[in-house]
Structures are given as structure tokens and as C-alpha cells.
Design a protein around this motif. Structure first.
Motif, PDB file in Angstrom:
ATOM      1  N   ASP A  24      21.485 -92.900 -36.518  1.00 50.06           N
ATOM      2  CA  ASP A  24      21.293 -91.881 -35.568  1.00 50.06           C
ATOM      3  C   ASP A  24      21.004 -92.262 -34.137  1.00 50.06           C
ATOM      4  OD1 ASP A  24      18.427 -92.158 -35.397  1.00 50.06           O
ATOM      5  OD2 ASP A  24      17.923 -90.523 -36.792  1.00 50.06           O
ATOM      6  N   GLU A  25      20.619 -91.335 -33.312  1.00 52.76           N
ATOM      7  CA  GLU A  25      20.323 -91.979 -31.773  1.00 52.76           C
ATOM      8  C   GLU A  25      19.073 -92.929 -31.647  1.00 52.76           C
ATOM      9  OE1 GLU A  25      19.314 -87.574 -31.859  1.00 52.76           O
ATOM     10  OE2 GLU A  25      20.288 -88.787 -33.168  1.00 52.76           O
ATOM     11  N   THR A  26      18.229 -92.889 -32.755  1.00 46.75           N
ATOM     12  CA  THR A  26      16.768 -93.722 -32.558  1.00 46.75           C
ATOM     13  C   THR A  26      17.363 -95.028 -33.059  1.00 46.75           C
ATOM     14  OG1 THR A  26      16.035 -92.634 -34.641  1.00 46.75           O
ATOM     15  CG2 THR A  26      15.488 -91.608 -32.608  1.00 46.75           C
ATOM     16  N   GLY A  27      18.317 -95.432 -33.988  1.00 51.53           N
ATOM     17  CA  GLY A  27      18.637 -96.441 -34.342  1.00 51.53           C
ATOM     18  C   GLY A  27      19.269 -96.748 -35.449  1.00 51.53           C
ATOM     19  N   ARG A  28      19.528 -97.862 -36.006  1.00 53.67           N
ATOM     20  CA  ARG A  28      20.554 -98.120 -37.504  1.00 53.67           C
ATOM     21  C   ARG A  28      19.436 -98.521 -38.470  1.00 53.67           C
ATOM     22  NH1 ARG A  28      25.995 -98.872 -36.281  1.00 53.67           N
ATOM     23  NH2 ARG A  28      26.395 -98.390 -34.073  1.00 53.67           N
ATOM     24  N   TYR A  29      19.778 -98.296 -39.532  1.00 56.05           N
ATOM     25  CA  TYR A  29      18.837 -98.111 -40.808  1.00 56.05           C
ATOM     26  C   TYR A  29      19.623 -98.697 -42.206  1.00 56.05           C
ATOM     27  CZ  TYR A  29      16.425 -95.358 -37.710  1.00 56.05           C
ATOM     28  OH  TYR A  29      16.060 -94.688 -36.386  1.00 56.05           O
ATOM     29  N   PRO A  30      19.609 -99.940 -42.380  1.00 62.06           N
ATOM     30  CA  PRO A  30      20.196-100.482 -43.562  1.00 62.06           C
ATOM     31  C   PRO A  30      19.669-100.301 -44.970  1.00 62.06           C
ATOM     32  CG  PRO A  30      18.809-102.117 -42.624  1.00 62.06           C
ATOM     33  CD  PRO A  30      18.804-100.845 -41.918  1.00 62.06           C
ATOM     34  N   VAL A  31      20.259-100.500 -46.015  1.00 60.51           N
ATOM     35  CA  VAL A  31      19.691-100.409 -47.308  1.00 60.51           C
ATOM     36  C   VAL A  31      18.168-100.752 -47.273  1.00 60.51           C
ATOM     37  CG1 VAL A  31      19.782-101.008 -49.636  1.00 60.51           C
ATOM     38  CG2 VAL A  31      21.886-100.856 -48.436  1.00 60.51           C
ATOM     39  N   GLY A  32      17.411 -99.810 -47.862  1.00 66.62           N
ATOM     40  CA  GLY A  32      16.099 -99.946 -48.302  1.00 66.62           C
ATOM     41  C   GLY A  32      15.366 -99.573 -47.316  1.00 66.62           C
ATOM     42  N   SER A  33      15.755 -98.684 -46.024  1.00 63.29           N
ATOM     43  CA  SER A  33      15.029 -98.116 -44.980  1.00 63.29           C
ATOM     44  C   SER A  33      14.584 -96.618 -45.598  1.00 63.29           C
ATOM     45  CB  SER A  33      15.887 -97.899 -43.957  1.00 63.29           C
ATOM     46  OG  SER A  33      16.303 -99.208 -43.281  1.00 63.29           O
ATOM     47  N   TRP A  34      13.355 -96.576 -45.133  1.00 65.29           N
ATOM     48  CA  TRP A  34      12.770 -95.177 -45.519  1.00 65.29           C
ATOM     49  C   TRP A  34      12.369 -94.526 -44.057  1.00 65.29           C
ATOM     50  CZ3 TRP A  34       7.705 -93.473 -44.411  1.00 65.29           C
ATOM     51  CH2 TRP A  34       7.045 -92.598 -44.895  1.00 65.29           C
ATOM     52  N   LEU A  35      12.761 -93.163 -43.975  1.00 60.49           N
ATOM     53  CA  LEU A  35      12.644 -92.367 -42.763  1.00 60.49           C
ATOM     54  C   LEU A  35      11.985 -91.250 -42.892  1.00 60.49           C
ATOM     55  CD1 LEU A  35      16.099 -92.733 -41.097  1.00 60.49           C
ATOM     56  CD2 LEU A  35      14.186 -94.457 -40.578  1.00 60.49           C
ATOM     57  N   ARG A  36      10.982 -90.567 -42.047  1.00 56.71           N
ATOM     58  CA  ARG A  36      10.214 -89.442 -42.441  1.00 56.71           C
ATOM     59  C   ARG A  36      10.140 -88.799 -41.204  1.00 56.71           C
ATOM     60  NH1 ARG A  36       4.494 -89.798 -43.969  1.00 56.71           N
ATOM     61  NH2 ARG A  36       4.236 -89.751 -41.891  1.00 56.71           N
ATOM     62  N   SER A  37      10.845 -87.532 -41.057  1.00 58.20           N
ATOM     63  CA  SER A  37      10.809 -86.862 -39.637  1.00 58.20           C
ATOM     64  C   SER A  37      10.158 -85.742 -39.990  1.00 58.20           C
ATOM     65  CB  SER A  37      12.265 -86.729 -39.440  1.00 58.20           C
ATOM     66  OG  SER A  37      13.070 -87.958 -39.147  1.00 58.20           O
ATOM     67  N   PRO A  38       8.987 -85.336 -38.992  1.00 54.45           N
ATOM     68  CA  PRO A  38       8.274 -84.137 -39.380  1.00 54.45           C
ATOM     69  C   PRO A  38       8.987 -82.749 -38.913  1.00 54.45           C
ATOM     70  CG  PRO A  38       7.892 -85.147 -37.127  1.00 54.45           C
ATOM     71  CD  PRO A  38       8.836 -85.900 -37.582  1.00 54.45           C
ATOM     72  N   HIS A  39       8.299 -81.586 -39.435  1.00 52.39           N
ATOM     73  CA  HIS A  39       8.978 -80.383 -39.028  1.00 52.39           C
ATOM     74  C   HIS A  39       9.436 -80.194 -37.852  1.00 52.39           C
ATOM     75  CE1 HIS A  39       9.289 -75.853 -38.846  1.00 52.39           C
ATOM     76  NE2 HIS A  39       8.497 -76.034 -38.003  1.00 52.39           N
ATOM     77  N   TRP A  40      10.757 -79.674 -37.615  1.00 46.31           N
ATOM     78  CA  TRP A  40      11.510 -79.232 -36.506  1.00 46.31           C
ATOM     79  C   TRP A  40      11.906 -80.353 -35.573  1.00 46.31           C
ATOM     80  CZ3 TRP A  40      13.917 -75.220 -37.257  1.00 46.31           C
ATOM     81  CH2 TRP A  40      14.458 -74.435 -36.118  1.00 46.31           C
ATOM     82  N   SER A  41      11.710 -81.459 -36.103  1.00 49.21           N
ATOM     83  CA  SER A  41      12.334 -82.636 -35.431  1.00 49.21           C
ATOM     84  C   SER A  41      14.075 -82.618 -35.576  1.00 49.21           C
ATOM     85  CB  SER A  41      12.101 -84.078 -36.179  1.00 49.21           C
ATOM     86  OG  SER A  41      12.350 -84.048 -37.676  1.00 49.21           O
ATOM     87  N   LYS A  42      14.534 -83.247 -34.639  1.00 55.49           N
ATOM     88  CA  LYS A  42      15.849 -83.073 -34.436  1.00 55.49           C
ATOM     89  C   LYS A  42      16.721 -84.528 -34.311  1.00 55.49           C
ATOM     90  CE  LYS A  42      19.309 -81.166 -31.266  1.00 55.49           C
ATOM     91  NZ  LYS A  42      19.494 -80.205 -29.922  1.00 55.49           N
ATOM     92  N   HIS A  43      17.716 -84.656 -34.689  1.00 58.68           N
ATOM     93  CA  HIS A  43      18.672 -85.846 -34.455  1.00 58.68           C
ATOM     94  C   HIS A  43      20.265 -85.649 -34.835  1.00 58.68           C
ATOM     95  CE1 HIS A  43      18.739 -87.435 -38.999  1.00 58.68           C
ATOM     96  NE2 HIS A  43      18.887 -86.357 -39.111  1.00 58.68           N
TER      97      HIS A  43
END
Length: 233
Positions: A181-200
Motif C-alpha cells: 500500500d502507500e505506506t510500504g511493501r510487505y513480504p511473506v510473514g508480515s503482520w499489519l494491524r490498522s485501527p478503526h477508520w484507518s484508510k489505505h
């Protein structure tokens, strides 16, 4: 045990490939700790690895459990589950897991709503995937309980999704390929958590498969007040 990523109102990202395996209460089972509210029996997200022949003592999941088998075969009293299997054990359920050949699972504890009362098993290798909201996406729904949605999403190379908000937040674990997404590139094994009403605005160049959970993170009272909406109880 030191809490990890416990502020659910903040974005978090973990490269699990860089995490060490640490011991668990059972010597033949190791873990990579991703998110954790405290000691055993609290809200947690982890990778768990069973050595061949490993057994774990019977225990109760007071807040429920859901997991995805990443490799090998995971077994308990209700059956054996191979790679790609998703299992949800509702709050109050008990089991004594084991693995004859060894396995690795992505597991979440104490994340399920109290109205969750069904044992769910989905084999992603044989289940029917559905068309996604844009060309190049396929979706496999896994569970939908109390406003919390869990699914696998398969992206073809060079697929782009529209900008969108996450009501109740979003959590992603990358299983194959590279998610972006616009914040980065995430390969296999990446874990992301985005809070309520976050946008991408997500996309992938290579193609990818991701585990996605939405609607399970807290919604601040200030958001309801700002949007002139009464919180539900």
C-alpha cells in the motif's frame, strides 16, 4: 510476559521472519510472539510451531481461538487439519492438540465475540473461492460473527484496490507474495494491524495471498460523537 502491541488504536507492523522462536509451556512447541496482552490466557497473536510428535496438554480457550495451518498437519480430538485449513474454536472450548509430523500455525486467542458458539473448519485447498470487489481478487470467507469478518484474499499480479476505510479496524497476515500500500511493501510473514477508520489504497505487483480480519478492533467513543452516531451495545 512483556505486553506487545497492546494499543489497539495505533497502527502496528511486525516482520515475523525477523522474530526469534521462543519456548512455550510445552518443550516441543515454540512460538513467535506478535501481539500479546500479557501472559498465557490473554489476548494474543502468534506463530506456533509443533515439533514432530509434539503434544500439548488439554486446555480451555476461554476467549476462543482461531488458527490457520501454514504447513504440516495439526490434530486434536475433533480431527486433523492440513496446510491451508482454518479452524475456529469458540469461547469455552477445550482440546489437547498434537502433530504427528510437525506443523506451523498462525493463531489468534481471545479475539472472538462472546456470541461465537460454533466450531468452524474451512479447507482453503478445496473450498470455493468467490470473486472479489475488483478484477484480480478472489475471496474465501472463513467466519462472520458479531460484525467481525475473517477471510483469505487472493490477489493476481498487478491488482489494485480502491481507497477505503476500515470500520472496526483491519488486520492482515501475508501468506504468499508481496502485499503493498502507500505506506510500504510487505513480504511473506508480515503482520499489519490498522485501527478503526484507518484508510489505505492496497495493491500488489507480484500477486499475493493474505489472511484478513476486520471489525474486531475498538471504536473510540469520540468517533461516534464526531459522526453523530449512537454507539451500539
Amino acid at each position: 510476559m512483556t505486553p506487545l502491541h497492546t494499543d489497539l488504536t495505533q497502527r502496528a507492523m511486525v516482520d515475523t521472519a525477523a522474530l526469534p522462536w521462543v519456548s512455550s509451556p510445552e518443550p516441543t512447541v515454540e512460538r513467535k510472539l506478535i501481539e500479546r496482552a500479557g501472559g498465557d490466557g490473554t489476548r494474543a497473536t502468534s506463530l506456533v510451531k509443533f515439533a514432530p510428535g509434539a503434544h500439548f496438554p488439554v486446555h480451555t480457550h476461554h476467549g476462543g481461538e482461531e488458527f490457520l495451518v501454514l504447513d504440516g498437519t495439526f490434530c486434536d480430538e475433533q480431527g486433523c487439519y492440513g496446510k491451508g485449513s482454518y479452524v475456529l474454536n469458540p469461547p469455552g472450548s477445550s482440546h489437547a492438540p498434537f502433530s504427528p509430523e510437525g506443523c506451523t500455525i498462525f493463531v489468534k486467542l481471545h479475539h472472538l465475540p462472546h456470541e461465537s458458539n460454533q466450531h468452524i473448519v474451512v479447507d482453503s485447498q478445496t473450498a470455493r473461492w468467490l470473486p472479489g470487489l475488483v478484477d484480480g481478487l478472489e475471496v474465501l470467507p472463513l467466519s462472520d460473527i458479531g460484525g467481525e469478518h475473517t477471510a483469505l484474499v487472493r490477489w493476481q499480479p498487478n491488482t489494485h484496490f480502491k481507497p477505503h476505510h476500515h470500520f472496526g479496524g483491519e488486520e492482515i497476515f501475508v501468506l504468499e507474495g508481496e502485499f503493498c500500500d502507500e505506506t510500504g511493501r510487505y513480504p511473506v510473514g508480515s503482520w499489519l494491524r490498522s485501527p478503526h477508520w484507518s484508510k489505505h489504497t492496497p495493491f500488489t505487483d507480484t500477486g499475493c495471498t493474505i489472511f484478513v480480519k476486520t471489525g474486531h478492533l475498538p471504536i473510540p467513543d469520540s468517533w461516534f460523537a464526531q459522526h453523530s452516531i449512537q454507539p451500539t451495545t
